[in-house]
Design a protein around this motif. Structure first.
Motif, PDB file in Angstrom:
ATOM      1  N   ALA A 161       0.835  -1.201   0.000  1.00 35.72           N
ATOM      2  CA  ALA A 161       0.000   0.000   0.000  1.00 35.72           C
ATOM      3  C   ALA A 161       0.871   1.254   0.000  1.00 35.72           C
ATOM      4  CB  ALA A 161      -0.924   0.001   1.212  1.00 35.72           C
ATOM      5  N   SER A 164       2.052   2.031  -3.440  1.00 33.70           N
ATOM      6  CA  SER A 164       1.040   2.807  -4.171  1.00 33.70           C
ATOM      7  C   SER A 164       1.016   4.256  -3.710  1.00 33.70           C
ATOM      8  CB  SER A 164      -0.349   2.179  -3.973  1.00 33.70           C
ATOM      9  OG  SER A 164      -0.396   0.887  -4.538  1.00 33.70           O
ATOM     10  N   MET A 308      -4.468   2.579  -5.625  1.00 34.45           N
ATOM     11  CA  MET A 308      -4.279   2.386  -4.184  1.00 34.45           C
ATOM     12  C   MET A 308      -5.626   2.166  -3.484  1.00 34.45           C
ATOM     13  SD  MET A 308      -2.336   4.881  -1.439  1.00 34.45           S
ATOM     14  CE  MET A 308      -3.417   6.277  -1.805  1.00 34.45           C
ATOM     15  N   ARG A 311      -7.275  -1.194  -4.407  1.00 30.40           N
ATOM     16  CA  ARG A 311      -6.658  -2.385  -3.807  1.00 30.40           C
ATOM     17  C   ARG A 311      -7.364  -2.783  -2.515  1.00 30.40           C
ATOM     18  NH1 ARG A 311      -0.796  -1.630  -4.200  1.00 30.40           N
ATOM     19  NH2 ARG A 311      -1.204  -2.421  -6.284  1.00 30.40           N
ATOM     20  N   PHE A 312      -7.727  -1.790  -1.710  1.00 28.51           N
ATOM     21  CA  PHE A 312      -8.417  -2.079  -0.456  1.00 28.51           C
ATOM     22  C   PHE A 312      -9.851  -2.546  -0.725  1.00 28.51           C
ATOM     23  CE2 PHE A 312      -5.165   1.048   0.860  1.00 28.51           C
ATOM     24  CZ  PHE A 312      -4.509   0.283   1.815  1.00 28.51           C
TER      25      PHE A 312
END
Length: 440
Positions: A161, A164, A308, A311-312
């Motif tokens: 993370a 990113s 970013m 991704r979560f």
């Protein structure tokens, strides 16, 4: 782009250090996290420098894409030697070596600018990428080793993370310290007038201070890791190297889902890098955004910031939905968005291309994990094949540059569109290709 992560970094960690038993390595993990931030930051700066060098040396798009060719070509050339090196000296010394080489790469930007030599700039990019490659080979497994094995994936996700985050912050740095120094914010015409009064060496010198700052930061990190007292992990004995080689040699290529996964990594990295490389030139077109290069550079943050955030979101979604389907859905959305960017204009085309970053979010780790599924004892070789496929970041942008020179920048996005088309196929069909019988 996130660095390569593979189960080989986690599966063989018999030497994993239990933080509660051997010490508190929180500071070490913070230091490692800074590495992920730094190489994401440095990689994204390429997208700022490509239009800058294109204008400076009056390059066509194909010539400008040689920046990415040299940068990502280093991954292909250096990955295997880097793995062998780290196997001999261990993770910590590998990190120090990578930082020092990356520092040298940044320092090479100074003479490259002084002599206003594009070839020297390309060599500097290659050296910088070689250092980053060694960092990736060393830092990913080190993160998994510094703590309990059951939380290794969590630690890797956290550090990725920050990779990113680096790609999100870099455009502002590049816009502020590089592009804005020779740009007049009011118009492209005035920009041309300003540039015309400067020599090539004076224009190129703009990159000297930013890369000297980065070289200093990399050197400080190298010194930090030199004096940190960390467990000496990653160094393999001769017996372990021979055993690993004899266990997995040649057999991973029998798995069709791995081979197609390697193609998937190749086209994904190529598409992601290709779009990022052309973003500034795309947004500065009068019929798209009409922005100056400095203004357009700030918008790259939306492209990588979307990755970013996505991704979560993707990590939560894939707990409920099969990973292959999520991958295919994202690829279809990317194709639709690129189609809009190609055949529309103004803010619609502009934001359509920027939103592709959101679709990119889960692609690299998802393709990687799907390709390694069921490889068993051949996982290490399979992950090595996938890491080599990152060379797509060198090849696809160069081909896209050729298309841009012949068809125009907007129609050249047909190549990334085709790349995402293959990723959709892989998510729906390729990842479930029948495994060979009797190969395990």
């Amino acid at each position: 782009m996130a660095g390569p992560t593979s189960s080989e970094f986690i599966e063989g960690n018999a030497s994993t250090v239990q933080a509660g038993q051997s010490g508190d390595y929180r500071f070490a993990l913070i230091a490692l996290t800074s590495l992920f931030f730094m190489w994401g930051f440095l990689t994204c700066l390429n997208d700022i420098l490509i239009p800058y060098l294109k204008n400076l040396f009056e390059l066509n798009y194909t010539q400008a894409m040689l920046v990415q060719f040299c940068f990502f070509g280093a991954y292909f050339i250096v990955s295997i030697p880097a793995g062998n090196l780290v196997g001999k000296i261990g993770y910590q010394k590998g990190i120090i070596t990578g930082l020092v080489i990356a520092c040298v790469g940044c320092l090479l930007f100074y003479p490259s600018a002084s002599f206003a030599s594009y070839n020297m700039f390309l060599f500097a990019f290659f050296v910088l990428a070689a250092g980053i490659t060694i960092l990736q080979v060393s830092a990913n497994p080190y993160v998994s080793a510094l703590g309990p094995a059951e939380t290794a994936s969590s630690r890797l996700t956290m550090t990725q993370a920050f990779n990113s985050l680096g790609t999100t912050v870099a455009p502002f740095f590049g816009s502020w310290l590089i592009l804005s120094t020779i740009e007049h914010p009011d118009s492209v015409t005035e920009l041309d007038q300003v540039i015309g009064t400067l020599s090539a060496a004076e224009q190129a010198s703009t990159v000297q201070v930013p890369y000297l700052i980065l070289a200093g930061a990399l050197f400080l990190l190298a010194m930090t890791f030199l004096f940190l007292k960390l467990p000496q992990l990653g160094k393999k004995t001769v017996e372990e190297q021979v055993a690993q080689s004899s266990k997995s040699a040649g057999s991973a290529w029998k798995y069709p889902h791995l081979v197609m996964g390697a193609v998937g990594i190749f086209v994904y990295v190529g598409a992601e890098v290709g779009i990022g490389s052309f973003l500034i030139n795309f947004l500065t077109q009068d019929d798209i955004g009409g922005l100056t290069e400095s203004q357009a550079a700030n918008y790259i943050a939306y492209y990588f910031g979307g990755a970013m955030v996505g991704r979560f979101i993707g990590a939560l979604v894939m707990q409920k939905i099969k990973a292959g389907k999520v991958l295919a859905f994202n690829a279809i959305c990317a194709c639709v968005l690129i189609g809009l960017a190609m055949f529309s204009a103004g803010t619609v085309a502009m934001w359509a291309l920027l939103l592709v970053g959101l679709c990119n979010s889960i692609m690299f780790p998802t393709i990687f994990s799907l390709a390694l599924k069921d490889l068993n004892q051949h996982t290490s070789q399979g992950s090595g094949i996938l890491c080599l496929a990152i060379v797509g970041g060198a090849v696809v942008p160069l081909l896209q540059g050729m298309l841009a020179d012949s068809l125009g920048i907007q129609l050249a996005f047909i190549l990334p569109l085709l790349c995402y088309g293959f990723i959709c196929f892989y998510g729906l069909v390729g990842c479930d290709a029948k495994r060979p019988q009797g190969s395990n």
